[in-house]
Design an enzyme around this catalytic site. Structure first.
Site, PDB file in Angstrom:
ATOM      1  CG  HIS A   1      -6.520  -3.397  -0.301  1.00  0.00           C
ATOM      2  ND1 HIS A   1      -5.756  -3.475   0.842  1.00  0.00           N
ATOM      3  CD2 HIS A   1      -6.765  -2.079  -0.499  1.00  0.00           C
ATOM      4  CE1 HIS A   1      -5.545  -2.248   1.317  1.00  0.00           C
ATOM      5  NE2 HIS A   1      -6.157  -1.386   0.521  1.00  0.00           N
TER       6      HIS A   1
ATOM      7  CG  ASP B   1     -63.161 -23.028 -16.667  1.00  0.00           C
ATOM      8  OD1 ASP B   1     -62.459 -23.886 -17.239  1.00  0.00           O
ATOM      9  OD2 ASP B   1     -63.214 -22.897 -15.428  1.00  0.00           O
TER      10      ASP B   1
ATOM     11  NE  ARG C   1      -2.176   1.028   6.007  1.00  0.00           N
ATOM     12  CZ  ARG C   1      -1.814   0.082   5.138  1.00  0.00           C
ATOM     13  NH1 ARG C   1      -2.729  -0.719   4.628  1.00  0.00           N
ATOM     14  NH2 ARG C   1      -0.564  -0.052   4.777  1.00  0.00           N
TER      15      ARG C   1
ATOM     16  CG  ASN D   1      -1.899  -1.166   1.192  1.00  0.00           C
ATOM     17  OD1 ASN D   1      -1.902  -1.974   2.107  1.00  0.00           O
ATOM     18  ND2 ASN D   1      -2.688  -1.288   0.138  1.00  0.00           N
TER      19      ASN D   1
ATOM     20  CB  CYS E   1      -0.716  -7.278   2.208  1.00  0.00           C
ATOM     21  SG  CYS E   1      -2.336  -7.734   1.673  1.00  0.00           S
TER      22      CYS E   1
HETATM   23  N1  ARG Z   1      -4.812  -3.545   7.964  1.00  0.00           N
HETATM   24  C1  ARG Z   1      -4.423  -3.145   6.662  1.00  0.00           C
HETATM   25  C2  ARG Z   1      -5.533  -2.305   6.038  1.00  0.00           C
HETATM   26  O1  ARG Z   1      -6.682  -2.593   6.282  1.00  0.00           O
HETATM   27  C3  ARG Z   1      -4.134  -4.328   5.801  1.00  0.00           C
HETATM   28  C4  ARG Z   1      -3.626  -3.956   4.444  1.00  0.00           C
HETATM   29  C5  ARG Z   1      -3.437  -5.123   3.548  1.00  0.00           C
HETATM   30  N2  ARG Z   1      -2.808  -4.724   2.363  1.00  0.00           N
HETATM   31  C6  ARG Z   1      -3.150  -5.123   1.158  1.00  0.00           C
HETATM   32  N3  ARG Z   1      -2.436  -4.761   0.152  1.00  0.00           N
HETATM   33  N4  ARG Z   1      -4.218  -5.834   0.925  1.00  0.00           N
HETATM   34  O2  ARG Z   1      -5.296  -1.374   5.341  1.00  0.00           O
END
Ligand code: ARG
Length: 704
Positions: free
Chosen positions: A168, A603, A90, A71, A264
């Site tokens: 994702h 009928d 994030r 990500n 991931c």
């Molecule tokens: N906990 C992270 C989120 O929800 C997990 C990310 C997983 N990454 C991925 N490329 N699928 O963002």
């Protein structure tokens, strides 16, 4: 080891499940063991190192998901599009990843602040380098896709994710060397599945079953012929080995608790560019405008839901909120869709709820000549119940004969253009039909808040059929019947045989007698049962006064049909004093026209029953012209037929004991329909009582 392949990883020093931003994290807060996650991560690190070079980004305290380097961004050659995280949990990772890419000399592209895109988690290159698969629906916005195409100069294919467990793209989709694709089809909508099937031949598609999908089988790292993944079923392993892959399993259970696995935890940072690739996106955008009681009437929610459920995405460009209770609001919404086809589908639904294309973008409607009588062009615009206008040669023209499920036929005689709703079978060579959705608008009344609340109340109250509430609806219907009656308006009744079985015939007959009904529509059965009751006192052989079956009664309805056939018609039976009371008798006596539409199970039929269904539909439509109200009494079949022919603005009252029927009939997306869940005989009896009260002179009310 392949020297030229590099992966970016981030050690799990600060990894933990600290919050919930996907379904896997639920119930797992602080439940991952740090020893085990370190152990699992190092195992994966070791395996990757045996196949490629591993780069590391420094883990940052407070950003536990930074281990998921997929990500960080999306890389192609020396360019990266940085992630814009959807969740604030994030977003703090962004500057750290940016710094790493800048230090490595990448050309860095950043998306606008409010346009989420989560990097290689949601964008996967076809391993042959031909195109980019890009996901949307949960974390990444569809509107980011055109920018990916532009910045990376590649064709982007948009896929819509619909299962939140697979939030994702890399959780359910994994392009493999040699053009193979490992994926879990139910994670995608049907349009996306079709797109996948069009691009990847069936022998290259490796379908993953749910049991493997939830073990993150698709979240695999593919390096040439090697696939590195969490544990998988023997079946899937066999499938992969059969086509020449080597599967390496490594446990990643600790990371599954955060909703991630092998793929991931890695980001491939060497993605070679394929020279003859060119930017291309199927994503389309258009702006619509909506005006009215957008919030009060829930119109804006309806529009936005419709866009998202249809596979599109939106951005509200402007929203002018009406401040006073009576003032309307104005919204401008940008609609994006993964393809032209989806755009057409969504736009036609938006137009149906009254959205308009801003004047500066309006085009003329598109016409195509009818090439075969009774057949429309493939892409013909399907009409709704709402008043519609079409733009031809710069002029908006009102469509005549509005009805739903028709086509719009255009004729031009001596420069005079006419637009008319027609059922497909009536289209004629020499006419043109409107195709596509350009240059079409529907006109929706803006009801006042008060009026709408009142209407909604009556519908809601009808749905919940406590006795008092049914009475309230009956009072309202009686009041409107009286008003229509007094101003010489038109009420059309559709009635099924249940009206007779439930003892409603004398009440319906009385309504007709008193001049509340201007036309009756039904089938063979309502007439046969009504006449059987008049002639023999039974309905389908059941005594209507005692409620018990009469000996030999099952033959009554056939005898009835036979008698009327002998007379030649219902009217003749009345004339000859054979038929002396009942619903059909009152119709004849009071010159109330009726149409009995035949069906396969009839009928007889009665001589009056129209067995040519096309003619029956036409006769129905004729009697419906100019109706102010349609009273639908326990006949789903005929009522649906009538609903299809009736434009909006005609009040509909649907009475049925079955709530599903009532919902089906009253759900026209217009407020003019009222549904009443109750016994139709009871409804009619209450209605007659209520009408009597409305006509009773005041002096009759006894004083004590
Ligand atoms: N906990 C992270 C989120 O929800 C997990 C990310 C997983 N990454 C991925 N490329 N699928 O963002």
């Amino acid at each position: 080891m392949t020297d030229s392949i590099r992966f970016l990883l981030c050690a799990p020093d600060h990894y933990n499940v600290d919050y919930v931003i996907n379904p896997w994290m639920e119930g797992n807060i602080h439940k991952s063991s740090s020893d085990r996650s370190v152990e699992q991560w190092y195992k994966l690190h070791k395996i990757i190192k045996e196949h490629a070079i591993v780069d590391l980004v420094t883990p940052q305290k407070g950003w536990p998901d930074m281990v998921f380097t997929a990500n960080a961004g999306l890389v192609l050659a020396n360019t990266v599009v940085l992630s814009r995280f959807f969740h604030k949990e994030r977003q703090g990772e962004e500057p750290h990843f940016k710094e790493w890419f800048l230090n490595q000399g990448f050309i860095v592209h950043e998306l606008p602040k409010d346009l989420p895109f989560e990097g290689a988690g949601d964008a996967l290159l076809d391993r042959e380098g031909r195109y980019l698969w890009a996901g949307y629906g949960f974390r990444s916005e569809l509107d980011s896709h055109p920018l990916l195409a532009k910045w990376l100069d590649i064709e982007v294919l948009s896929l819509r994710l619909i299962d939140e467990r697979f939030y994702h793209l890399d959780t359910c989709f994994c392009p493999l060397t040699g053009g193979y694709l490992l994926y879990y089809p139910p994670a995608f909508d049907s349009y996306s599945n079709r797109l996948i099937e069009m691009r990847v031949p069936s022998e290259k598609r490796i379908l993953v079953a749910e049991a493997d999908a939830v073990n993150f089988a698709c979240n695999a790292v593919n390096i040439n012929k090697t696939i590195i993944m969490n544990k998988v079923s023997d079946d899937l392993k066999l499938g992969l080995t059969t086509v020449g892959f080597l599967v390496i399993e490594t446990p990643l259970s600790e990371f599954l608790k955060a909703g991630g696995a092998a793929k991931c935890l890695t980001l491939r940072v060497t993605e070679p560019i394929i020279p003859d690739n060119k930017a291309k996106v199927l994503v389309e955008s258009r702006t619509i405008r909506m005006e009215g009681h957008l919030l009060d009437a829930g119109l804006i929610n309806q529009a936005l839901d419709l866009i998202v459920e249809g596979g599109g995405s939106f951005k509200v460009l402007n929203f002018n909120l009406g401040e006073q209770r009576q003032s309307t609001s104005l919204a401008e919404v940008k609609v994006s869709t993964p393809s032209h086809e989806v755009m057409e589908e969504i736009m036609s639904q938006l137009i149906d709820i009254g959205a308009v294309i801003p004047t500066e973008d309006v085009q003329d409607a598109k016409l195509e000549p009818i090439k075969q009588n009774g057949v429309a062009p493939d892409d013909f615009y399907v009409t709704t119940i709402y008043p519609t206008e079409v733009r031809i040669k710069g002029q908006w023209i009102r469509v005549q004969n509005q009805r739903m499920d028709g086509a719009i036929a255009i004729t031009e005689v001596d420069g005079y253009i006419q637009a008319k709703c027609k059922v497909i079978r009536d289209l004629q060579i020499g006419e043109q039909a409107i195709i596509d959705i350009a240059g079409i608008r529907t006109i929706r009344k803006t009801e006042s808040r008060e009026k709408r609340n009142q209407e909604e109340f009556s519908f809601m109250s009808a749905g919940v059929s406590s006795e008092r509430r049914v009475e309230l609806v009956v009072e309202q219907v009686a009041w409107e019947l009286r008003q229509i009656h007094d101003r010489g308006g038109k009420v059309v009744v559709t009635a099924g045989p249940v009206v007779i079985h439930t003892g409603g015939s004398k009440h319906l007959a009385s309504l007709i007698h008193q001049g509340y009904v201007q036309a009756l529509l039904g089938g063979n059965a309502i007439a046969v049962h009504d006449i059987e009751q008049s002639l023999m006192g039974t309905s389908l052989g059941v005594d209507m006064t005692q409620g018990v079956a009469v000996h030999g009664g099952h033959r009554h309805h056939l005898k009835t049909i036979n008698i009327i056939r002998r007379c030649g018609s219902i009217a003749k039976a009345v004339e000859n004093d054979v038929l002396t009371n009942g619903v059909m008798y009152e119709c004849v006596k009071n010159n109330v026209p009726f149409v009995l539409a035949g069906s396969i199970r009839d009928d007889g039929p009665l001589p009056d029953t129209q067995m040519d269904l096309i003619k029956a539909q036409e006769e129905y439509a004729e009697l419906l012209k100019g109706a102010d109200m349609v009273l639908m009494l326990s006949t789903m079949l005929h009522s649906i037929g009538v609903g299809n022919m009736t434009p909006s603005g005609v009040k509909m009252v649907c009475v049925d004991i079955n709530p599903a029927v009532v919902t089906k009939l009253s759900d026209r997306g217009s407020v003019e329909s009222i549904g009443v869940v109750t016994d139709v005989g009871l409804f009619l009896s209450l209605l007659i009582t209520q009408l009597e009260q409305l006509t009773r002179p005041y002096s009759f009310v006894a004083k004590v």
